[in-house]
Design a protein around this motif. Structure first.
Motif, PDB file in Angstrom:
ATOM      1  N   UNK A   1       0.670  -1.355  -0.063  1.00 31.04           N
ATOM      2  CA  UNK A   1      -0.045  -0.023  -0.146  1.00 31.04           C
ATOM      3  C   UNK A   1       0.743   1.286  -0.072  1.00 31.04           C
ATOM      4  N   UNK A   2       2.061   1.135  -0.217  1.00 32.09           N
ATOM      5  CA  UNK A   2       2.905   2.312  -0.239  1.00 32.09           C
ATOM      6  C   UNK A   2       2.500   3.120  -1.378  1.00 32.09           C
ATOM      7  N   UNK A   3       2.595   4.764  -1.441  1.00 35.65           N
ATOM      8  CA  UNK A   3       2.281   5.641  -2.310  1.00 35.65           C
ATOM      9  C   UNK A   3       2.728   6.772  -1.822  1.00 35.65           C
ATOM     10  N   UNK A   4       2.821   7.735  -2.866  1.00 30.85           N
ATOM     11  CA  UNK A   4       3.372   9.088  -2.228  1.00 30.85           C
ATOM     12  C   UNK A   4       2.159   9.661  -1.633  1.00 30.85           C
ATOM     13  N   UNK A   5       2.326  10.694  -1.022  1.00 27.31           N
ATOM     14  CA  UNK A   5       1.348  11.845  -0.357  1.00 27.31           C
ATOM     15  C   UNK A   5       0.299  12.148  -1.138  1.00 27.31           C
ATOM     16  N   UNK A   6       0.792  12.611  -2.429  1.00 33.02           N
ATOM     17  CA  UNK A   6      -0.185  12.926  -3.499  1.00 33.02           C
ATOM     18  C   UNK A   6      -0.923  11.824  -4.253  1.00 33.02           C
ATOM     19  N   UNK A   7      -0.618  10.622  -3.862  1.00 35.24           N
ATOM     20  CA  UNK A   7      -1.530   9.665  -4.475  1.00 35.24           C
ATOM     21  C   UNK A   7      -0.536   8.781  -5.482  1.00 35.24           C
ATOM     22  N   UNK A   8       0.427   9.323  -6.097  1.00 35.52           N
ATOM     23  CA  UNK A   8       1.447   8.936  -7.207  1.00 35.52           C
ATOM     24  C   UNK A   8       2.123   7.798  -6.613  1.00 35.52           C
ATOM     25  N   UNK A   9       2.255   6.904  -7.617  1.00 34.97           N
ATOM     26  CA  UNK A   9       3.081   5.349  -7.040  1.00 34.97           C
ATOM     27  C   UNK A   9       4.419   5.867  -6.568  1.00 34.97           C
ATOM     28  N   UNK A  10       5.188   4.979  -6.004  1.00 31.88           N
ATOM     29  CA  UNK A  10       6.463   5.103  -5.545  1.00 31.88           C
ATOM     30  C   UNK A  10       7.384   4.972  -6.723  1.00 31.88           C
ATOM     31  N   UNK A  11       8.311   5.844  -7.141  1.00 32.53           N
ATOM     32  CA  UNK A  11       9.104   5.928  -8.243  1.00 32.53           C
ATOM     33  C   UNK A  11      10.309   4.589  -8.042  1.00 32.53           C
ATOM     34  N   UNK A  12      10.479   3.925  -9.163  1.00 27.42           N
ATOM     35  CA  UNK A  12      11.715   3.107  -9.359  1.00 27.42           C
ATOM     36  C   UNK A  12      13.165   3.698  -9.252  1.00 27.42           C
TER      37      UNK A  12
ATOM     38  N   UNK B   1      -1.564  -9.593   5.817  1.00 27.14           N
ATOM     39  CA  UNK B   1      -2.582  -9.098   5.302  1.00 27.14           C
ATOM     40  C   UNK B   1      -2.746  -7.826   5.357  1.00 27.14           C
ATOM     41  N   UNK B   2      -2.838  -6.969   3.834  1.00 33.17           N
ATOM     42  CA  UNK B   2      -2.773  -5.660   4.003  1.00 33.17           C
ATOM     43  C   UNK B   2      -4.189  -5.267   3.977  1.00 33.17           C
ATOM     44  N   UNK B   3      -4.613  -4.160   4.562  1.00 35.06           N
ATOM     45  CA  UNK B   3      -5.863  -3.744   4.715  1.00 35.06           C
ATOM     46  C   UNK B   3      -5.682  -2.115   4.245  1.00 35.06           C
ATOM     47  N   UNK B   4      -6.628  -1.704   3.346  1.00 32.86           N
ATOM     48  CA  UNK B   4      -6.446  -0.103   3.089  1.00 32.86           C
ATOM     49  C   UNK B   4      -6.901   0.508   4.512  1.00 32.86           C
ATOM     50  N   UNK B   5      -6.205   1.617   4.699  1.00 32.90           N
ATOM     51  CA  UNK B   5      -6.818   2.377   6.139  1.00 32.90           C
ATOM     52  C   UNK B   5      -8.281   2.912   5.934  1.00 32.90           C
ATOM     53  N   UNK B   6      -9.089   2.666   6.818  1.00 28.04           N
ATOM     54  CA  UNK B   6     -10.308   3.224   6.668  1.00 28.04           C
ATOM     55  C   UNK B   6     -10.765   4.002   7.846  1.00 28.04           C
TER      56      UNK B   6
END
Length: 702
Positions: free
Chosen positions: A503-514, A542-547
């Motif tokens: 579930x890691x992504x940047x704060x603006x929603x972008x994917x983590x760059x390679x 088990x990963x759960x999207x934070x809600x």
């Protein structure tokens, strides 16, 4: 003679007006009005057979996990109550001043209509609407607001010309139909729930709470008369803004009640002697996150719901559903825990600290994705203040990009290595590096296809002479050159894929760059995102999207299908067990970056994080039941936290172990009270226990 002629003319005009309205009532299709009038009358036939009570705009309540109110969100402040919960004297006061013959006439009061028509013909504007007609008008206005239709709202209030006459005829006809279906008591209750009493208070319950901090059931004569008088001109008679005008209007209501015999003249005189100022005990207006004791939880929930299609097809429609729908939003926030988080954070980094350093934390329940608490060291209002939720992604009210995660990202390198079969007791050849002497890696050293980058220079916070080091010791001491070498061995693409799976992504929603720097924490993330990733390790992979929301029900009690956590197996349970075992080292190992900050009597795992410039620091960790990420850093313009005083304590350099790790310890200690002690699962091979290399390098800071 002039007066006689004028009077006769007025009588004729008045009679014609009454006749016109009565004709419209009896046979609207035959009224000789222009096209607009005929159109307006015909439109009446298309109106619903019943004025919908569920169309009222009501505030939305945001509750914690136990049902306590955290905040009230609304576009209109209204609390709908039955007539039995409105003091009888309030009912009497409103009827006395608005329509004293309400209980004796039908939808139309011919006496009042004729009097108003004559007065109007003579140049004096006088209303003739009965309380039922006023109620119909209020409902039309309200339903227009619910639909968001400005044109319909204008049509419900048009005063001039043929369109105004058409509106009167339409509303009169509907008032007649209404009185055939509903009792006078039902109509009065609807009116008292709809009427506007000024200062954004719609309905008598909201008004009683706003001006007197009382429920409508406890209104006395003086307060009831004051409220009843406001309705005619809410702005002019607002007692908070215009107390003299409000008092004069109240006295008019009291006099009318005495004239009608609703109260005695002695009672009216006694009520008049009490000044309006003595009656008022205003409450803070509800409905904005700023007035909530938990403003950042409030903004997170509202921002999160604005993205959920269950509340409407567009963000604007979803916001309108919250503002106007009378929803009940039960959140996942555990009562009191956010207060605890805030107190802990401010114990070392007070809100508004002159250093400019900020702190934020998130607590998440592994295996469910429920966000149990949010907190940060800032003021939502005042000076200095911010409405930005440092713990959240930008879409949820957070900062634009998030904050660099530092060495907390080493979890993903470990998970990738274990997924490829590398054992826990493996060693890695860590090149020599120190604070001022980096080691260099090139794309050719990377084992997979992620090679679109230039040279990668890696420094350690403390000198490392080079040579083999166990994974456990490298983790305990946070040796950057060891993890850089491990990243090249397992492949950067695979590390980034692991981050994505968790579930890691940047704060603006972008994917983590390679790019290789993300393996050591260059990616800018939010505490919520990082806590959710660590929670997945605690939840056996088990990963759960934070809600933040458990359920949403509408005003009718129907449950809306809001988004869930979407829990799924992101990494294997064996890999998660190995990562949890290794991540106990920073807390347990004598050379660990957070040694001594574990939870006594309870297994715990975690990792410090510090960026190269000391601008951002972290500690993220977990037990089997809770995961918490703590960030301490620079929320706006980054600066190096070296030779800085924070909360009255001087730090030559702020590391993840300086403030974030002690905060994590205190938050987790408080949050774990009452929970049973649960062990981590035994990893394949029984785990590493202690370092197998026998190496004893100097303590390092991660």
């Amino acid at each position: 003679m002039r007066r006689l002629v004028h009077g006769l003319a007025a009588l004729v005009v008045g009679s014609l007006a009454v006749g016109l309205l009565l004709a419209g009532l009896a046979a609207p299709a035959t009224v000789a009005l222009d096209a607009a009038t005929t159109s307006g009358i015909d439109a009446f036939d298309d109106l619903p057979a019943r004025l919908p009570a569920d169309g009222l705009l009501q505030p939305t309540r945001i509750l914690d996990a136990d049902g306590h109110v955290l905040a009230t969100a609304y576009g209109v402040d209204r609390v709908v109550v039955p007539l039995s919960r409105i003091a009888p004297v309030m009912q009497q006061a409103q009827v006395a001043i608005e329509d004293s013959r309400f209980f004796s006439h039908g939808a139309l009061d011919p006496r009042s209509l004729a009097r108003a028509a004559v007065a109007t013909a003579g140049g004096t504007v006088e209303g003739a609407s009965t309380l039922t007609m006023q109620y119909v008008k209020l409902v039309e206005e309200e339903n227009a607001r619910v639909r968001g239709s400005a044109a319909a709202e204008r049509a419900a209030t048009t005063q001039q010309g043929a369109a105004g006459i058409a509106r009167k005829v339409r509303q009169l006809r509907q008032a007649v139909a209404l009185e055939q279906r509903e009792s006078k008591q039902q109509i009065l209750a609807g009116y008292l729930d709809l009427a506007y009493y000024g200062d954004q208070a719609y309905g008598v319950q909201a008004a009683a709470e706003r001006y007197f901090s009382l429920p409508a059931s406890r209104l006395d004569l003086g307060r009831a008369a004051l409220l009843a008088g406001i309705v005619r001109e809410p702005s002019a008679f607002d007692p908070l803004q215009h107390p003299r005008a409000a008092q004069a209007r109240r006295d008019v209501v009291l006099a009318r009640m005495a004239q009608l015999g609703v109260v005695t003249r002695r009672q009216a005189r006694a009520a008049r002697r009490v000044p309006v100022s003595a009656l008022l005990r205003p409450s803070v207006p509800r409905g904005t996150c700023a007035s909530s004791a938990h403003p950042y939880e409030c903004t997170y929930v509202l921002s999160w719901l604005a993205q959920d299609p269950a509340l409407g097809p567009t963000p604007a429609a979803r916001r309108a559903a919250v503002d106007r729908g009378g929803l009940t939003i039960r959140t996942t926030f555990r009562p009191g825990l956010s207060d605890t988080v805030r107190r802990v954070l401010e114990s070392r980094d007070p809100a508004g600290d002159p250093s400019g350093v900020g702190s934020a934390a998130t607590v998440i329940q592994p295996g469910t994705g429920r966000i149990l608490a949010l907190g940060q060291t800032s003021r939502f209002t005042g000076s200095p203040s911010t409405e930005v939720d440092w713990a959240a992604d930008r879409a949820d009210g957070g900062s634009t990009y998030g904050f660099q995660s530092g060495s907390t990202a080493k979890l993903f390198v470990l998970a990738t290595a274990f997924a490829q079969g590398i054992p826990e007791d493996a060693t890695v050849d860590a090149p020599a590096a120190g604070p001022s002497q980096p080691t260099t890696f090139t794309p050719s050293e990377n084992s997979d296809s992620c090679t679109a980058w230039n040279v990668w220079q890696v420094r350690n916070d403390e000198p490392w002479a080079g040579g083999p080091i166990s994974l456990r010791q490298a983790t305990a001491q946070s040796v950057n050159s060891a993890f850089a070498a491990l990243t090249m061995r397992v492949g950067l693409c695979h590390v980034v894929a692991t981050m994505d799976a968790l579930g890691m992504h940047l704060g603006d929603g972008s994917p983590v760059p390679s790019v290789p720097t993300v393996a050591l924490g260059a990616a800018t993330v939010s505490p919520v995102t990082l806590a959710a990733a660590y929670a997945a390790v605690a939840a056996h992979g088990v990963y759960c999207t934070p809600v933040p929301v458990e359920s949403v029900t509408d005003a009718a009690g129907h449950r809306l299908p809001v988004r869930g956590a979407g829990c799924h197996q992101a990494i294997s349970a064996d890999v998660a067990a190995q990562v949890a075992d290794i991540l106990q080292a920073p807390l347990d190992d004598p050379l660990g970056t957070a040694t001594g900050l574990g939870l006594p009597g309870r297994p715990a795992a975690g990792k410090t994080g510090t960026t190269d410039s000391h601008a951002q620091t972290w500690f993220a960790g977990f037990t089997p039941q809770l995961a918490t990420a703590v960030w301490v850093g620079t929320p706006t313009v980054p600066f190096g936290m070296t030779d800085v005083t924070v909360g009255g304590t001087f730090y030559p350099g702020v590391y993840g172990s300086s403030i974030a790790a002690p905060d994590w310890h205190d938050i987790m200690t408080a949050a774990s009270q009452g929970l049973p002690v649960v062990p981590f699962p035994t990893p394949p091979g029984g785990g590493t226990g202690s370092d197998a290399t026998g190496a004893t390098p100097a303590p390092l800071s991660g």
